[in-house]
Design a protein around this motif. Sequence first.
Motif, PDB file in Angstrom:
ATOM      1  N   SER A   1       0.892  -1.159  -0.044  1.00  0.00           N
ATOM      2  CA  SER A   1      -0.049   0.070  -0.117  1.00  0.00           C
ATOM      3  C   SER A   1       0.845   1.224  -0.037  1.00  0.00           C
ATOM      4  CB  SER A   1      -1.089  -0.034   1.401  1.00  0.00           C
ATOM      5  OG  SER A   1      -1.623  -1.019   1.393  1.00  0.00           O
ATOM      6  N   PHE A   2       0.370   2.352  -0.560  1.00  0.00           N
ATOM      7  CA  PHE A   2       1.016   3.519  -0.708  1.00  0.00           C
ATOM      8  C   PHE A   2       0.630   4.144   0.583  1.00  0.00           C
ATOM      9  CE2 PHE A   2       0.947   2.286  -4.960  1.00  0.00           C
ATOM     10  CZ  PHE A   2       2.376   2.405  -5.368  1.00  0.00           C
ATOM     11  N   VAL A   3       1.495   5.264   1.363  1.00  0.00           N
ATOM     12  CA  VAL A   3       1.226   6.162   2.206  1.00  0.00           C
ATOM     13  C   VAL A   3       1.613   7.521   1.765  1.00  0.00           C
ATOM     14  CG1 VAL A   3       1.173   4.282   3.899  1.00  0.00           C
ATOM     15  CG2 VAL A   3       3.457   5.638   3.383  1.00  0.00           C
ATOM     16  N   THR A   4       1.282   8.474   2.452  1.00  0.00           N
ATOM     17  CA  THR A   4       1.706   9.925   2.500  1.00  0.00           C
ATOM     18  C   THR A   4       2.710  10.126   3.186  1.00  0.00           C
ATOM     19  OG1 THR A   4       0.194  10.713   4.214  1.00  0.00           O
ATOM     20  CG2 THR A   4      -0.626  10.865   1.806  1.00  0.00           C
ATOM     21  N   ALA A   5       3.627  11.160   2.556  1.00  0.00           N
ATOM     22  CA  ALA A   5       5.033  11.365   3.491  1.00  0.00           C
ATOM     23  C   ALA A   5       5.018  12.462   4.665  1.00  0.00           C
ATOM     24  CB  ALA A   5       6.152  11.769   2.470  1.00  0.00           C
TER      25      ALA A   5
END
Length: 98
Positions: A70-74
């Motif tokens: 999954s992608f997450v914000t930085a």
Amino acid sequence: MAEEQQGQGTNPPQEQPNEPLPRTYNQLLGTNNPTKTSWPELVGVTAEEAERKIKEDISGVEIQVVPPDSFVTADFRFKRVRLYVDESNKVIRTPIIG
């Protein structure tokens, strides 16, 4: 002659701040209680168990369970902990604040 030089080429005295800058996470949040910022002991437990333990340590924390790939914000948030889990919903990375 002293009257002519007064105020020319001199800076007014700088006011010193009453409080020093925060040096720790707890000072930044305005608390004196030592607060954990990571939970290495939770690697290998289920996401539900990890969430319960973290919420015992920090009230009002937002827990995000992150599935594999999954992608997450930085961005960084002081009241967020992400739980990176595997296919069996077990924590695979040390949960940290951010």
